[in-house]
Write an enzyme that holds these catalytic residues in place. Structure first.
Site, PDB file in Angstrom:
ATOM      1  N   ILE A  12       0.856  -1.205   0.000  1.00  0.00           N
ATOM      2  CA  ILE A  12       0.000   0.000   0.000  1.00  0.00           C
ATOM      3  C   ILE A  12       0.888   1.249   0.000  1.00  0.00           C
ATOM      4  CG2 ILE A  12      -1.914   1.181   1.136  1.00  0.00           C
ATOM      5  CD1 ILE A  12      -2.643  -1.554   2.428  1.00  0.00           C
ATOM      6  N   ASN A  32      12.978  -0.388   5.994  1.00  0.00           N
ATOM      7  CA  ASN A  32      14.137  -1.255   6.280  1.00  0.00           C
ATOM      8  C   ASN A  32      14.231  -2.418   5.281  1.00  0.00           C
ATOM      9  OD1 ASN A  32      12.239  -3.090   7.085  1.00  0.00           O
ATOM     10  ND2 ASN A  32      12.797  -3.085   9.258  1.00  0.00           N
ATOM     11  N   LEU A  33      13.307  -2.464   4.328  1.00  0.00           N
ATOM     12  CA  LEU A  33      13.278  -3.487   3.268  1.00  0.00           C
ATOM     13  C   LEU A  33      13.168  -4.909   3.819  1.00  0.00           C
ATOM     14  CD1 LEU A  33      15.760  -2.082   0.548  1.00  0.00           C
ATOM     15  CD2 LEU A  33      13.280  -1.759   0.736  1.00  0.00           C
ATOM     16  N   TYR A 140      -1.964  -8.696  15.820  1.00  0.00           N
ATOM     17  CA  TYR A 140      -1.774  -7.652  14.809  1.00  0.00           C
ATOM     18  C   TYR A 140      -2.790  -6.523  15.006  1.00  0.00           C
ATOM     19  CZ  TYR A 140      -2.408  -5.333  10.339  1.00  0.00           C
ATOM     20  OH  TYR A 140      -2.573  -4.386   9.362  1.00  0.00           O
ATOM     21  N   LYS A 144      -2.352  -2.370  16.310  1.00  0.00           N
ATOM     22  CA  LYS A 144      -2.860  -1.197  15.578  1.00  0.00           C
ATOM     23  C   LYS A 144      -3.816  -0.381  16.456  1.00  0.00           C
ATOM     24  CE  LYS A 144      -0.803  -1.752  11.562  1.00  0.00           C
ATOM     25  NZ  LYS A 144      -0.085  -0.715  10.810  1.00  0.00           N
ATOM     26  N   ASN A 169     -10.200  -4.943   3.031  1.00  0.00           N
ATOM     27  CA  ASN A 169      -9.280  -5.841   2.310  1.00  0.00           C
ATOM     28  C   ASN A 169      -8.647  -5.172   1.096  1.00  0.00           C
ATOM     29  OD1 ASN A 169     -10.939  -7.607   4.064  1.00  0.00           O
ATOM     30  ND2 ASN A 169      -9.655  -9.178   3.132  1.00  0.00           N
ATOM     31  N   LEU A 189      -6.078 -13.759  -0.085  1.00  0.00           N
ATOM     32  CA  LEU A 189      -6.878 -14.548  -1.022  1.00  0.00           C
ATOM     33  C   LEU A 189      -6.553 -14.266  -2.497  1.00  0.00           C
ATOM     34  CD1 LEU A 189      -9.221 -16.530  -1.510  1.00  0.00           C
ATOM     35  CD2 LEU A 189     -10.767 -14.550  -1.452  1.00  0.00           C
ATOM     36  N   ASP A 284     -10.944 -15.917  11.704  1.00  0.00           N
ATOM     37  CA  ASP A 284     -11.582 -15.233  10.575  1.00  0.00           C
ATOM     38  C   ASP A 284     -13.034 -14.885  10.906  1.00  0.00           C
ATOM     39  OD1 ASP A 284      -9.514 -15.137   8.764  1.00  0.00           O
ATOM     40  OD2 ASP A 284     -10.108 -16.947   7.671  1.00  0.00           O
TER      41      ASP A 284
HETATM   42  N1  UFG Z   1      -8.970 -17.287   2.271  1.00  0.00           N
HETATM   43  C1  UFG Z   1      -9.138 -18.572   1.794  1.00  0.00           C
HETATM   44  N2  UFG Z   1      -8.032 -19.221   1.322  1.00  0.00           N
HETATM   45  C2  UFG Z   1      -6.794 -18.669   1.312  1.00  0.00           C
HETATM   46  C3  UFG Z   1      -6.644 -17.344   1.805  1.00  0.00           C
HETATM   47  C4  UFG Z   1      -7.747 -16.689   2.288  1.00  0.00           C
HETATM   48  O1  UFG Z   1     -10.230 -19.128   1.798  1.00  0.00           O
HETATM   49  O2  UFG Z   1      -5.836 -19.327   0.890  1.00  0.00           O
HETATM   50  C5  UFG Z   1     -10.147 -16.574   2.783  1.00  0.00           C
HETATM   51  C6  UFG Z   1     -10.006 -16.180   4.243  1.00  0.00           C
HETATM   52  O3  UFG Z   1     -10.398 -17.225   5.082  1.00  0.00           O
HETATM   53  C7  UFG Z   1     -10.922 -14.959   4.292  1.00  0.00           C
HETATM   54  C8  UFG Z   1     -10.823 -14.348   2.893  1.00  0.00           C
HETATM   55  O4  UFG Z   1     -10.288 -15.375   2.066  1.00  0.00           O
HETATM   56  O5  UFG Z   1     -12.234 -15.380   4.488  1.00  0.00           O
HETATM   57  C9  UFG Z   1      -9.894 -13.158   2.842  1.00  0.00           C
HETATM   58  O6  UFG Z   1      -8.662 -13.519   3.452  1.00  0.00           O
HETATM   59  P1  UFG Z   1      -7.348 -12.626   3.374  1.00  0.00           P
HETATM   60  O7  UFG Z   1      -6.270 -13.355   4.091  1.00  0.00           O
HETATM   61  O8  UFG Z   1      -7.118 -12.200   1.963  1.00  0.00           O
HETATM   62  O9  UFG Z   1      -7.753 -11.320   4.166  1.00  0.00           O
HETATM   63  P2  UFG Z   1      -8.292 -11.172   5.659  1.00  0.00           P
HETATM   64  O10 UFG Z   1      -9.727 -10.782   5.548  1.00  0.00           O
HETATM   65  O11 UFG Z   1      -7.957 -12.309   6.535  1.00  0.00           O
HETATM   66  O12 UFG Z   1      -7.327 -10.031   6.150  1.00  0.00           O
HETATM   67  C10 UFG Z   1      -7.573  -8.691   5.934  1.00  0.00           C
HETATM   68  C11 UFG Z   1      -6.265  -7.932   5.908  1.00  0.00           C
HETATM   69  C12 UFG Z   1      -5.579  -8.029   7.233  1.00  0.00           C
HETATM   70  C13 UFG Z   1      -6.508  -7.607   8.312  1.00  0.00           C
HETATM   71  C14 UFG Z   1      -7.782  -8.397   8.247  1.00  0.00           C
HETATM   72  C15 UFG Z   1      -8.805  -7.931   9.223  1.00  0.00           C
HETATM   73  O13 UFG Z   1      -5.450  -8.436   4.896  1.00  0.00           O
HETATM   74  O14 UFG Z   1      -4.448  -7.193   7.234  1.00  0.00           O
HETATM   75  O15 UFG Z   1      -8.367  -8.242   6.963  1.00  0.00           O
HETATM   76  O16 UFG Z   1      -9.630  -8.990   9.581  1.00  0.00           O
HETATM   77  F1  UFG Z   1      -5.951  -7.802   9.516  1.00  0.00           F
END
Ligand code: UFG
Length: 329
Positions: A12, A32-33, A140, A144, A169, A189, A284
């Site tokens: 971002i 810091n890469l 996490y 924040k 997201n 995802l 989740d």
């Molecule tokens: N999912 C899958 N398979 C995968 C990866 C994800 O089914 O391989 C599902 C997850 O269970 C979730 C949805 O896809 O239902 C989205 O998952 P992400 O990991 O892409 O994103 P999140 O909603 O878990 O995370 C986002 C941000 C985080 C933040 C979080 C808040 O990326 O930084 O929302 O809940 F902390």
């Protein structure tokens, strides 16, 4: 006067740097890469250093005449935060405390802070407004939320002004295809689906099909990374005009289930995605959808890429042209 972007080599952060540059703003990236990529930064000064390095921070603020900060630099993997909380409290909370100390020492009092929907935890109602209860379910999200409290205390005591942006997201990539999402390991995802399309994974595991949603899979509010980036510029302008501190949600207000995302990727790319149904992933929430009315009303934020097809097609443009991310460019 210039803007310091911590974590500006990240996903971002780099998109925000690009938008700032495209508007002719003076920008310096501080990263810091450890997670970011040099090639994501473009033609902008990059200081490779850690937030805990007070001397380099202070010198950067002086050398570049910094008057405001956009603060992305943080660890951001939910699962890892549960296994290694110390890393998260040190990098995110201590790192920010140090940044704020140097800012106050140098009389820099405007900061835009990268926060998250994870501050809310399991929502009691959707869409989620800024006043909803905040009970993060992972470390996490807690780091924040702690930083938001710190910012509020520093505002009251020292006159530090901030805008905390709670992202839902983040997804997609710059429409030019020049920069995009490159995490290692990848946990999100849409980029995981892209890796399946590129043959880097056999299949997508869908985490949970027994949620209380129409198709049983989790619903999320996907927001294009460039729309997020625009909100940071509006937030900087809000603070520069002398306005009070704020916290805003950033999402489109549209929820898509995991299955709907898969269907959309298949339609947009014309390719089939092998899937398997797996157990729920711990922590989740079933449904996360933002109300972003406040940021629309106050900052006049207006997303430009708010349909899922565009989010996915820009992600696919980046991933198909950079199958190994920034590596080997
Ligand atoms: N999912 C899958 N398979 C995968 C990866 C994800 O089914 O391989 C599902 C997850 O269970 C979730 C949805 O896809 O239902 C989205 O998952 P992400 O990991 O892409 O994103 P999140 O909603 O878990 O995370 C986002 C941000 C985080 C933040 C979080 C808040 O990326 O930084 O929302 O809940 F902390």
């Amino acid at each position: 006067m210039a803007i310091l972007v911590t974590g500006g080599a990240g996903y971002i952060g780099s998109h925000t740097v690009k938008e700032l540059k495209d508007r002719g703003r003076e920008v310096v990236v501080y990263d810091n890469l450890s997670r970011g990529h040099r090639d994501a930064v473009g033609e902008v000064p990059l200081i490779v250093a850690d937030l805990m390095d007070s001397k380099v921070l202070a010198k950067t603020i002086e050398d570049y005449n910094i008057d405001s900060v956009v603060h992305f630099a943080a660890e951001s993997q939910v699962g890892e935060s549960m296994q290694n909380p110390q890393k998260y409290y040190l990098n995110n909370v201590s790192g920010t405390l140090n940044l704020l100390k140097v800012m106050l020492d140098k009389d820099v009092k405007n900061i835009v802070f990268s926060s998250t929907a994870a501050t809310y935890g399991e929502p009691e109602e959707v869409p989620i407004t800024e006043n909803c209860p905040k009970n993060p379910t992972n470390v996490y999200g807690r780091t924040k939320l702690m930083i938001e409290h710190i910012l509020s205390d520093y505002d009251r005591a020292y006159g530090l002004k901030y805008v905390a942006l709670r992202y839902f997201n983040a997804a997609g990539a710059h429409i030019s295809g020049e920069i995009g999402e490159d995490h290692a390991p990848e946990t999100h995802l849409i980029p995981i689906i892209m890796e399946v399309l590129l043959g880097k994974r056999d299949k997508l595991s869908i985490f949970g099909t027994d949620y209380a949603t129409e198709d049983g899979t989790c619903i999320r509010d996907y927001i294009h990374v460039t729309d997020l980036a625009q909100a940071h510029i509006l937030a900087l302008d809000w603070l520069k005009s002398g306005n009070p501190s704020r916290a805003y949600n950033l999402g489109n207000g549209n929820g898509f289930s995991v299955k709907q995302v898969v269907d959309t990727v298949e339609r947009v790319t014309g390719r089939e995605i092998p899937v398997e149904y797996a157990k729920r992933r711990a922590g989740d929430p079933a449904v996360l959808i933002a109300s972003s009315q406040k940021v629309r009303d106050e900052l006049k934020w207006q997303p430009q890429f708010d349909d899922l097809d565009t989010i996915i097609s820009t992600a696919w443009k980046w991933h198909s042209n950079h199958p190994n991310g920034y590596e080997g460019r």
